[in-house]
Design a protein around this motif. Sequence first.
Motif, mmCIF file in Angstrom:
data_model
loop_
_atom_site.group_PDB
_atom_site.id
_atom_site.type_symbol
_atom_site.label_atom_id
_atom_site.label_comp_id
_atom_site.label_asym_id
_atom_site.label_seq_id
_atom_site.Cartn_x
_atom_site.Cartn_y
_atom_site.Cartn_z
ATOM 1 N N MET A 176 0.430 3.954 -2.087
ATOM 2 C CA MET A 176 0.074 5.569 -2.132
ATOM 3 C C MET A 176 1.541 6.356 -3.007
ATOM 4 S SD MET A 176 0.580 7.100 1.496
ATOM 5 C CE MET A 176 2.552 7.168 1.366
ATOM 6 N N VAL A 177 2.675 6.671 -2.842
ATOM 7 C CA VAL A 177 3.882 7.059 -3.790
ATOM 8 C C VAL A 177 3.086 7.124 -5.624
ATOM 9 C CG1 VAL A 177 6.510 6.959 -4.268
ATOM 10 C CG2 VAL A 177 5.351 7.176 -1.880
ATOM 11 N N VAL A 181 0.515 -0.828 0.078
ATOM 12 C CA VAL A 181 -0.196 0.226 0.100
ATOM 13 C C VAL A 181 1.202 0.994 -0.157
ATOM 14 C CG1 VAL A 181 -2.249 -0.318 0.613
ATOM 15 C CG2 VAL A 181 -0.394 -0.470 2.706
ATOM 16 N N VAL A 182 1.621 1.252 0.769
ATOM 17 C CA VAL A 182 3.155 2.132 0.739
ATOM 18 C C VAL A 182 3.390 2.917 -0.892
ATOM 19 C CG1 VAL A 182 5.205 2.747 0.818
ATOM 20 C CG2 VAL A 182 3.463 1.446 2.580
ATOM 21 N N TYR A 183 3.879 1.472 -1.308
ATOM 22 C CA TYR A 183 4.020 1.711 -2.754
ATOM 23 C C TYR A 183 2.690 2.494 -3.590
ATOM 24 C CZ TYR A 183 8.234 -0.531 -2.904
ATOM 25 O OH TYR A 183 9.194 -1.320 -2.978
ATOM 26 N N MET A 194 0.228 7.273 -5.591
ATOM 27 C CA MET A 194 -0.589 7.937 -6.349
ATOM 28 C C MET A 194 -0.507 9.695 -6.358
ATOM 29 S SD MET A 194 -3.730 6.466 -3.692
ATOM 30 C CE MET A 194 -5.250 7.823 -3.793
ATOM 31 N N VAL A 195 0.795 9.606 -5.071
ATOM 32 C CA VAL A 195 0.607 10.982 -5.187
ATOM 33 C C VAL A 195 1.599 11.980 -6.370
ATOM 34 C CG1 VAL A 195 1.699 12.585 -3.266
ATOM 35 C CG2 VAL A 195 0.347 10.842 -2.508
#
Lengths: 280, 306
Positions: A115-116, A111-113, A118-119
């Motif tokens: 999220m990054v 999920v961290v991948y 996405m941003v």
Amino acid sequence: MQLLFFLCGFVAVAFVLVITGYLVLSGLPAIRQVGLFRFLLGTTWDSANQTNPQYGILPFILTSIYGTAGAILIGVPVGFMTAMFLAKAAPPRLAALVRPAVDLLAGIPSVVYGMVGMVVLLPAIRNLFHLPAGDTLLAAILVLAVMILPSIISVSETALRAVPREYEEASLALGATEMETYFRVTAPAAKSGITAAVVLGVGRAIGEAMAIMMVAGNAANLPGLLKSVKFLTTAVASEMSYAADGSLQKMALFSIGLVLFLFIMMINVLLNWVLKREKE
Amino acid sequence: MEGTTVLTAQTAPAAERRTGASALSRGRRLYDTGLRSLLWLSAGLTCALLLALIGYILWRGVPQLSWEFLSTAESVRRGTLGILPALANTLYVVVVTLAIALPLGVGAAVYLTEYAEHHRLVEGIEFASETLSGIPSILYALVGYLAFCKTLGLGYSLLAASMTLAMMNLPTIIRTTQESLKTVPQSYREGALGLGSGKWHMIRTVVLPGSIDGIVTGCILAVGRIVGESAVLLYVGGMGGSMNHFFASPDKFIHSSGATLTVQLYVFAKERAMMDPAFAVAVVLLVLTFGINLAAKAAGKRLRQK
């Protein structure tokens, strides 16, 4: 006592049977209701349509294949080169610094991948290609390529290290340069290990759900690099929480799960076969 | 005159050896330098990716962290966010999953290395374990939902999620335990048996203590996977943001649902479009990942030293 331990050992087999059983039993009804060909080869997925819902998963299958191929195309060259660097070309001290970095990359939650991605990725893609939104197959491919990198690196590095030193010495003694030796002697000798790395990468990429759900847009389009798409995994994930129990929509999700399971089993068999051949 | 010729005759081969290139054609030299720079480039790219990723997350996330964020639950009334429930739920899931998977995994490994006699059976179990490790988490989520939430009637709950995660992590624990069981010298076993110990007594007092490092490594790897997992936890464990019932009254053990850190991050980023707290959760996850990696490395080193 022996019986108890045997039961523990058998639990793994039981789990596989349970998983297969559940996926097959819950996956078949919808396929039977929709029809195998209309399900697998139908190009429209419109499960939310009240009057005339469509359950064709060809877009998901193609997206999963395209997405995985794209991730492999980017991830494997970079991963293989990094593995070669770590195994052969790097000064030992530098390799000792890079290797933990690769391990850390493997440990970062998906999920961290997502999220990054996405941003950072989505606005970049939107601006670069002048799209209304950056949620595209391209973004998913880039995220997947980064995510499969660590497993490709560590498996190929192990394979490259396992090549007997004598092969390289013979080649060097015959006047080949270091790079010629590594790429024309070591790499072919480690061929099956590197194949295993690629197959493992394919398995990872085709099975990833949460990270690409955050960047792929989740519209059931036929795949295009700059289109919003749904993978097999995200098709299941995105409707799982709101499909009503017992509805054809939910049963169709289980059928998608079954299709994904078959894909994964094929990849597993392939991986086992490659690894077995390497042992021999 | 003579002196200089001698000098060049001596230095030329040395220089040649140093560059290693004078005997090479231009094409071969290009091949060599080209590939060498590609190697450095790829490795550099990988490292740059990691550094950029970590740097960006820290840069966005660290300013959002506060003691209040870490130590309270979200309060709509006060308008504050907090991830204490997520931290607690993560801990719950890790503990319950290991409590299920550890005995099963170690037992299976003991059976495979100490008891099993049929070659076929061992192969079957190992194949099953490899298959389990290749199945993606979204399929575990589907099966966990069907088997535990529906068939066993647990509903969306952390217990159901833990049971699913136990299935998922079983192969890791089996493999690492098996590897470390194999490092226990055969002579120890023979010594114990020769002194009149029974097989189970021998395993309990000699084999298992000798392979504790591998078991610990397996646990740490499993913890890493559990902390990083999201699909199973989201679709089987639920995504409630309030404090889990379990911590209020342990008798609600069975039906308590809730979000763990990864699920909380997903909910913040995707469902609620709140990027700042999402980055703060990401920092917490990064710190945990880093710690787990270090612990795994330390345990692995001890294992190799034996």
